[in-house]
Write a protein that holds these residues in place. Sequence first.
Motif, PDB file in Angstrom:
ATOM      1  N   GLY A  33       6.480 -11.711   2.261  1.00 17.32           N
ATOM      2  CA  GLY A  33       5.219 -11.066   1.927  1.00 17.32           C
ATOM      3  C   GLY A  33       4.343 -10.693   3.100  1.00 17.32           C
ATOM      4  N   GLU A  34       4.201 -11.590   4.055  1.00 21.57           N
ATOM      5  CA  GLU A  34       3.333 -11.318   5.214  1.00 21.57           C
ATOM      6  C   GLU A  34       3.867 -10.152   6.049  1.00 21.57           C
ATOM      7  OE1 GLU A  34       0.381 -12.594   6.363  1.00 21.57           O
ATOM      8  OE2 GLU A  34       0.225 -13.653   4.458  1.00 21.57           O
ATOM      9  N   ALA A  35       5.144 -10.209   6.377  1.00 30.20           N
ATOM     10  CA  ALA A  35       5.739  -9.158   7.210  1.00 30.20           C
ATOM     11  C   ALA A  35       5.709  -7.810   6.492  1.00 30.20           C
ATOM     12  CB  ALA A  35       7.174  -9.530   7.585  1.00 30.20           C
ATOM     13  N   LEU A  36       5.989  -7.833   5.205  1.00 33.95           N
ATOM     14  CA  LEU A  36       5.975  -6.603   4.424  1.00 33.95           C
ATOM     15  C   LEU A  36       4.576  -5.988   4.403  1.00 33.95           C
ATOM     16  CD1 LEU A  36       7.739  -4.768   2.722  1.00 33.95           C
ATOM     17  CD2 LEU A  36       7.238  -6.214   0.761  1.00 33.95           C
ATOM     18  N   ALA A  37       3.571  -6.798   4.188  1.00 35.47           N
ATOM     19  CA  ALA A  37       2.185  -6.303   4.165  1.00 35.47           C
ATOM     20  C   ALA A  37       1.791  -5.716   5.515  1.00 35.47           C
ATOM     21  CB  ALA A  37       1.236  -7.430   3.776  1.00 35.47           C
ATOM     22  N   LEU A  51       5.347   4.686  -0.097  1.00 33.46           N
ATOM     23  CA  LEU A  51       4.996   3.317   0.302  1.00 33.46           C
ATOM     24  C   LEU A  51       3.607   3.192   0.904  1.00 33.46           C
ATOM     25  CD1 LEU A  51       8.446   2.078   1.616  1.00 33.46           C
ATOM     26  CD2 LEU A  51       7.348   1.590  -0.579  1.00 33.46           C
ATOM     27  N   TRP A  52       3.051   4.265   1.457  1.00 28.92           N
ATOM     28  CA  TRP A  52       1.699   4.175   2.011  1.00 28.92           C
ATOM     29  C   TRP A  52       0.675   3.924   0.912  1.00 28.92           C
ATOM     30  CZ3 TRP A  52      -2.469   7.181   0.775  1.00 28.92           C
ATOM     31  CH2 TRP A  52      -2.224   8.368   0.099  1.00 28.92           C
ATOM     32  N   THR A  53       1.042   4.209  -0.347  1.00 29.19           N
ATOM     33  CA  THR A  53       0.111   4.004  -1.462  1.00 29.19           C
ATOM     34  C   THR A  53       0.046   2.547  -1.913  1.00 29.19           C
ATOM     35  OG1 THR A  53       1.757   4.459  -3.177  1.00 29.19           O
ATOM     36  CG2 THR A  53       0.532   6.350  -2.305  1.00 29.19           C
ATOM     37  N   VAL A  54       0.937   1.702  -1.403  1.00 33.18           N
ATOM     38  CA  VAL A  54       0.929   0.288  -1.786  1.00 33.18           C
ATOM     39  C   VAL A  54      -0.341  -0.364  -1.250  1.00 33.18           C
ATOM     40  CG1 VAL A  54       2.099  -1.934  -1.510  1.00 33.18           C
ATOM     41  CG2 VAL A  54       3.442   0.147  -1.930  1.00 33.18           C
ATOM     42  N   ASP A  55      -1.082  -0.986  -2.160  1.00 34.04           N
ATOM     43  CA  ASP A  55      -2.338  -1.643  -1.817  1.00 34.04           C
ATOM     44  C   ASP A  55      -2.066  -3.126  -1.570  1.00 34.04           C
ATOM     45  OD1 ASP A  55      -4.856  -2.794  -1.704  1.00 34.04           O
ATOM     46  OD2 ASP A  55      -5.638  -1.704  -3.431  1.00 34.04           O
ATOM     47  N   PRO A  56      -2.300  -3.617  -0.352  1.00 30.93           N
ATOM     48  CA  PRO A  56      -2.004  -5.029  -0.064  1.00 30.93           C
ATOM     49  C   PRO A  56      -2.950  -6.004  -0.768  1.00 30.93           C
ATOM     50  CG  PRO A  56      -3.017  -3.983   1.834  1.00 30.93           C
ATOM     51  CD  PRO A  56      -2.784  -2.902   0.817  1.00 30.93           C
ATOM     52  N   CYS A 100      15.739  -1.034  -8.540  1.00 31.00           N
ATOM     53  CA  CYS A 100      14.825  -0.332  -9.436  1.00 31.00           C
ATOM     54  C   CYS A 100      15.310   1.100  -9.681  1.00 31.00           C
ATOM     55  CB  CYS A 100      13.409  -0.333  -8.856  1.00 31.00           C
ATOM     56  SG  CYS A 100      12.179   0.437  -9.937  1.00 31.00           S
ATOM     57  N   ALA A 101      15.705   1.781  -8.621  1.00 34.77           N
ATOM     58  CA  ALA A 101      16.139   3.174  -8.731  1.00 34.77           C
ATOM     59  C   ALA A 101      17.388   3.330  -9.596  1.00 34.77           C
ATOM     60  CB  ALA A 101      16.394   3.760  -7.342  1.00 34.77           C
ATOM     61  N   THR A 102      18.209   2.300  -9.654  1.00 36.29           N
ATOM     62  CA  THR A 102      19.462   2.394 -10.410  1.00 36.29           C
ATOM     63  C   THR A 102      19.414   1.680 -11.764  1.00 36.29           C
ATOM     64  OG1 THR A 102      20.362   0.464  -9.251  1.00 36.29           O
ATOM     65  CG2 THR A 102      20.855   2.640  -8.314  1.00 36.29           C
ATOM     66  N   THR A 103      18.245   1.171 -12.138  1.00 38.67           N
ATOM     67  CA  THR A 103      18.096   0.500 -13.429  1.00 38.67           C
ATOM     68  C   THR A 103      17.180   1.349 -14.312  1.00 38.67           C
ATOM     69  OG1 THR A 103      18.310  -1.666 -12.358  1.00 38.67           O
ATOM     70  CG2 THR A 103      17.406  -1.640 -14.589  1.00 38.67           C
ATOM     71  N   PRO A 104      17.751   2.053 -15.287  1.00 37.71           N
ATOM     72  CA  PRO A 104      16.934   2.925 -16.138  1.00 37.71           C
ATOM     73  C   PRO A 104      15.776   2.165 -16.797  1.00 37.71           C
ATOM     74  CG  PRO A 104      19.262   3.307 -16.536  1.00 37.71           C
ATOM     75  CD  PRO A 104      19.166   2.091 -15.649  1.00 37.71           C
ATOM     76  N   GLY A 105      14.584   2.769 -16.718  1.00 41.62           N
ATOM     77  CA  GLY A 105      13.408   2.192 -17.357  1.00 41.62           C
ATOM     78  C   GLY A 105      12.736   1.072 -16.593  1.00 41.62           C
ATOM     79  N   SER A 106      13.207   0.792 -15.376  1.00 40.16           N
ATOM     80  CA  SER A 106      12.658  -0.344 -14.625  1.00 40.16           C
ATOM     81  C   SER A 106      11.436   0.049 -13.802  1.00 40.16           C
ATOM     82  CB  SER A 106      13.727  -0.944 -13.714  1.00 40.16           C
ATOM     83  OG  SER A 106      14.098  -0.014 -12.721  1.00 40.16           O
ATOM     84  N   TYR A 107      10.725  -0.979 -13.349  1.00 39.85           N
ATOM     85  CA  TYR A 107       9.527  -0.806 -12.520  1.00 39.85           C
ATOM     86  C   TYR A 107       9.541  -1.849 -11.424  1.00 39.85           C
ATOM     87  CZ  TYR A 107       7.598   2.267 -16.063  1.00 39.85           C
ATOM     88  OH  TYR A 107       7.397   3.316 -16.920  1.00 39.85           O
ATOM     89  N   LEU A 108       9.076  -1.463 -10.246  1.00 43.79           N
ATOM     90  CA  LEU A 108       8.909  -2.387  -9.131  1.00 43.79           C
ATOM     91  C   LEU A 108       7.417  -2.581  -8.923  1.00 43.79           C
ATOM     92  CD1 LEU A 108      10.137  -4.092  -6.867  1.00 43.79           C
ATOM     93  CD2 LEU A 108      10.096  -2.057  -5.423  1.00 43.79           C
ATOM     94  N   VAL A 109       6.986  -3.841  -8.947  1.00 45.26           N
ATOM     95  CA  VAL A 109       5.576  -4.158  -8.769  1.00 45.26           C
ATOM     96  C   VAL A 109       5.395  -4.822  -7.409  1.00 45.26           C
ATOM     97  CG1 VAL A 109       3.582  -5.420  -9.669  1.00 45.26           C
ATOM     98  CG2 VAL A 109       5.285  -4.488 -11.254  1.00 45.26           C
ATOM     99  N   PHE A 110       4.464  -4.280  -6.622  1.00 47.93           N
ATOM    100  CA  PHE A 110       4.041  -4.880  -5.364  1.00 47.93           C
ATOM    101  C   PHE A 110       2.783  -5.663  -5.720  1.00 47.93           C
ATOM    102  CE2 PHE A 110       6.460  -1.185  -4.313  1.00 47.93           C
ATOM    103  CZ  PHE A 110       7.078  -1.449  -3.106  1.00 47.93           C
ATOM    104  N   VAL A 111       2.866  -6.979  -5.646  1.00 51.81           N
ATOM    105  CA  VAL A 111       1.747  -7.829  -6.034  1.00 51.81           C
ATOM    106  C   VAL A 111       0.961  -8.176  -4.759  1.00 51.81           C
ATOM    107  CG1 VAL A 111       1.047  -9.977  -7.152  1.00 51.81           C
ATOM    108  CG2 VAL A 111       3.110  -8.766  -7.940  1.00 51.81           C
ATOM    109  N   GLY A 112      -0.224  -7.589  -4.631  1.00 51.18           N
ATOM    110  CA  GLY A 112      -1.056  -7.820  -3.465  1.00 51.18           C
ATOM    111  C   GLY A 112      -1.897  -9.079  -3.611  1.00 51.18           C
ATOM    112  N   ASP A 113      -2.383  -9.558  -2.483  1.00 45.69           N
ATOM    113  CA  ASP A 113      -3.255 -10.754  -2.496  1.00 45.69           C
ATOM    114  C   ASP A 113      -4.617 -10.420  -3.022  1.00 45.69           C
ATOM    115  OD1 ASP A 113      -1.536 -12.649  -1.572  1.00 45.69           O
ATOM    116  OD2 ASP A 113      -2.134 -12.482   0.507  1.00 45.69           O
TER     117      ASP A 113
END
Length: 113
Positions: A33-37, A51-56, A100-113
Amino acid sequence: MGIDLQLHDSRPRWPSRRSKCKPSLIRQSGEHGEALAQLIAKLPTNTSGKLWTVDPYNDTVLNEQEAEAALREIPDLLDRCTDDVQVDAIRSLAAYLRDCATTPGSYLVFVGD
């Protein structure tokens, strides 16, 4: 500050105590999480990327099409890495985006602090 990743098999719903929503979580990770943020925070804003739209500090949700588009940003993120911890974080992100891209109907959630 850190960003956790959650892969859901359908649109995520965070149920209230009275809700009878089916859990949609497939898997989650907070290991990098830290490195990704840190890396995402350094991305240029207002680009064609996703990815720039991801809110930490808040949750950001990508659907399968957005995850597929974000996969194209992985090589640039890998070039920005300065150590093995960051490389591992981006490889983990890439795996979540691919799933996520290969699983129909899926969503990836970036959970920020």
